[in-house]
Design a protein around this motif. Structure first.
Motif, PDB file in Angstrom:
ATOM      1  N   ASN A  73       0.833  -1.221   0.000  1.00 19.98           N
ATOM      2  CA  ASN A  73       0.000   0.000   0.000  1.00 19.98           C
ATOM      3  C   ASN A  73       0.867   1.270   0.000  1.00 19.98           C
ATOM      4  O   ASN A  73       0.568   2.253   0.685  1.00 19.98           O
ATOM      5  N   ARG A  77       0.449   5.233   1.503  1.00 15.10           N
ATOM      6  CA  ARG A  77       1.325   5.630   2.609  1.00 15.10           C
ATOM      7  C   ARG A  77       2.202   6.812   2.220  1.00 15.10           C
ATOM      8  O   ARG A  77       2.441   7.714   3.006  1.00 15.10           O
ATOM      9  N   GLU A  80       0.472  10.285   2.340  1.00 17.26           N
ATOM     10  CA  GLU A  80      -0.063  10.729   3.634  1.00 17.26           C
ATOM     11  C   GLU A  80       1.110  11.257   4.472  1.00 17.26           C
ATOM     12  O   GLU A  80       2.030  10.502   4.787  1.00 17.26           O
ATOM     13  N   GLU A  82       3.586  12.215   7.479  1.00 14.55           N
ATOM     14  CA  GLU A  82       3.741  11.602   8.803  1.00 14.55           C
ATOM     15  C   GLU A  82       3.112  12.489   9.885  1.00 14.55           C
ATOM     16  O   GLU A  82       2.526  11.998  10.826  1.00 14.55           O
ATOM     17  N   SER A 109       8.003  12.864   5.337  1.00  6.92           N
ATOM     18  CA  SER A 109       8.612  11.526   5.371  1.00  6.92           C
ATOM     19  C   SER A 109       9.969  11.565   6.065  1.00  6.92           C
ATOM     20  O   SER A 109      10.805  12.423   5.763  1.00  6.92           O
ATOM     21  N   VAL A 470       5.568  -1.798   8.620  1.00 12.72           N
ATOM     22  CA  VAL A 470       4.390  -0.935   8.530  1.00 12.72           C
ATOM     23  C   VAL A 470       4.550   0.192   9.545  1.00 12.72           C
ATOM     24  O   VAL A 470       4.164   0.064  10.703  1.00 12.72           O
TER      25      VAL A 470
END
Ligand code: NDP
Length: 471
Positions: A73, A77, A80, A82, A109, A470
């Motif tokens: 995914n 990720r 989006e 952090e 990120s 993840v």
């Protein structure tokens, strides 16, 4: 060797639909359905949507070939952030009135290093702009070959017309909140539009006072207090090095070419300096008031005047036209003027599709983005479809953050490298970025640098994300 300058507006979007298994069932996504989900999660943020779409279009085929990115995914990720921070910045003007602005920091990120990216002070700053810049910064930093994550921040504060004391009080108030969230191992801000040496000084002074530590948390510092040589020059010089690499790869050279530059701030000034040093003739500069057109070329003395005018006197570029008796195009950008190479170095969306058509019709050979996303998506499509050498910002203007990365290294080692060493490293980094773009950007019609930059930047971050689990 020059491309044919016929306007071709054919759209070039890959309509592939990705198929993958979810709970044993076939599931399908297309670029459009993915973008719908991005828009639902980020309503009212057109700049961010456009930046994501451009990257997704470039990497779509790669994702199709490598199911690990779908299974992990990664697209969702990576789009989006952090974390996002918004805060009140109250300050007192010279008349004793209380003013309030809004501050932002979007940490997109930290996958390949601590968050890293500039601060912008400009009335147009909002969450959309900061988010889009922060997303772009993540891929740009990945391209530099240095271990830096992506971030961006700023405030809707207009430094224009403010006294030094007002700017200082604003910077101190801004840092009173931001200092909690940054640090040399966490997040390292730097300058951008409206945040130059003066503002970095005030921000760092307040940070040091609040933390009781002298460390390398902010880059772009003064040379006598932890800064790197060549940081001021790095973005503009890097753009020109990148252009030279593109031209060389194409069998052309910069020497003898006519160069149009927009803006007259940090990036524009040093792009002009390096282009001139490498034998090109720079014929334009601009600001929010208009453009100066100097057909004889902006020589070293004239450029020194521009630097003094913009950096010390904080004056208008129009004054150049009056001083040197050249044409001033009020409220106009430089793109109607014939040139071989165009370097937009001012701000977002400053080259529209009609500007791009004009550049193409006038025989422009190469466009490289000194600013962040100065060309609209339609303009970029026109450049790509008409064989113009197009250097996207995340590759062409990465020299600034690269030297910021070198400043972090020097701070960590408590040393300061000579100018020659930093410049050599900058040149090597720009060549590596170029070669990476070529590696991933090969097409039947030559090199698509946009695609190459997006894929190279994406792969490094995406693979590191998969390796880290993840998170
Ligand atoms: P500066 O604030 O030093 O200069 C910006 C210049 O652009 C000024 O001349 C300004 O004019 C002009 N400008 C701003 N908005 C407009 C507009 N709407 N129309 C016409 N001219 C405009 O900023 P920088 O040179 O640092 O940054 C320029 C661009 O480069 C930005 O997109 C930034 O994000 C990007 N960039 C900067 C890096 C850096 O190291 N500084 C690194 C990588 C990217 P005026 O004087 O009237 O305000």
């Amino acid at each position: 060797m020059r491309p044919e300058n016929k306007i071709n507006s054919k759209e070039d979007i890959n309509p592939t639909v990705i198929t993958y298994k979810q709970n044993g069932d076939d599931t399908y996504i297309s670029i459009d359905t993915f973008m719908e989900s991005v828009k639902m999660r980020n309503p009212g943020e057109p700049e961010f949507h456009e930046a994501v779409r451009e990257v997704v279009e470039s990497i779509w085929e790669l994702i199709h070939q490598q199911p690990k990115y779908i299974e992990g995914n990664i697209l969702k990720r990576m789009t989006e952030p952090e974390r996002m921070l918004m805060f009140r910045v109250p300050w007192v003007n010279d008349q004793g009135n209380i003013r309030v602005n809004r501050g932002y920091r979007v940490d997109f990120s930290s996958t390949i290093g601590p968050y890293k990216g500039g601060l912008r002070f400009h009335p147009s700053v909002n969450l959309d702009i900061v988010k889009f810049l922060s997303f772009e910064q993540t891929l740009k930093n990945s391209l530099t070959t240095l271990p830096m994550g992506g971030a961006k921040g700023g405030a809707n504060f207009d430094v224009k017309g403010k006294s030094d004391m007002e700017v200082m009080r604003f910077c101190q108030s801004f840092m009173n909140e931001l200092y909690r969230h940054i640090g040399e191992k966490t997040d390292i801000p730097a300058g951008d539009i409206g945040v130059g040496e003066r503002e970095i000084g005030y921000l760092f002074g307040q940070y040091k006072r609040l933390k009781n530590e002298f460390d390398g948390t902010i880059t772009g510092k003064g040379i006598s207090w932890g800064g790197s040589r060549l940081r001021s020059e790095a973005t503009g010089y890097g753009v020109v090095y990148f252009v030279q690499e593109m031209l060389q790869n194409y069998g052309e050279k910069l020497e003898g070419k006519t160069v149009s530059i927009s803006g007259s701030g940090n990036v524009a000034q040093y792009a002009a300096e390096k282009a001139r040093q490498q034998g090109a003739k720079v014929i334009t500069l601009s600001d929010t008031g208009g453009t100066i057109y100097d057909p004889d070329g902006i020589d070293e003395n004239k450029l020194q005047y521009v630097m003094h005018l913009k950096n010390d006197e904080r004056g208008r570029i129009k004054e150049y036209a009056l001083r040197y008796d050249v044409e001033y195009l009020e409220n106009q950008n430089p793109w109607s003027i014939k040139c071989d190479i165009a370097l937009p170095c001012a701000t977002e969306n400053e080259i529209s599709a009609s500007d791009a058509s004009m550049l193409i019709s006038n025989g422009c050979l190469c466009v490289a983005e000194g600013a962040n996303k100065p060309c609209t998506s339609d303009a970029v499509k026109l450049f790509l479809n008409n064989g113009i050498l197009f250097g996207p910002g995340k590759a062409a203007n990465a020299g600034g953050v690269a030297v910021s990365g070198l400043e972090m290294s020097q701070n960590g080692m408590r040393i300061q490298w000579p100018r020659e060493k930093v410049e050599k490293k900058l040149q090597e980094i720009m060549k590596d970025i170029h070669d990476n773009c070529v590696n991933y950007g090969k097409t039947e019609n030559g090199i698509n640098y946009l695609r190459g930059a997006n894929i190279a930047g994406f792969i490094k971050v995406a693979d590191a994300m998969l390796q880290q689990g993840v998170v």
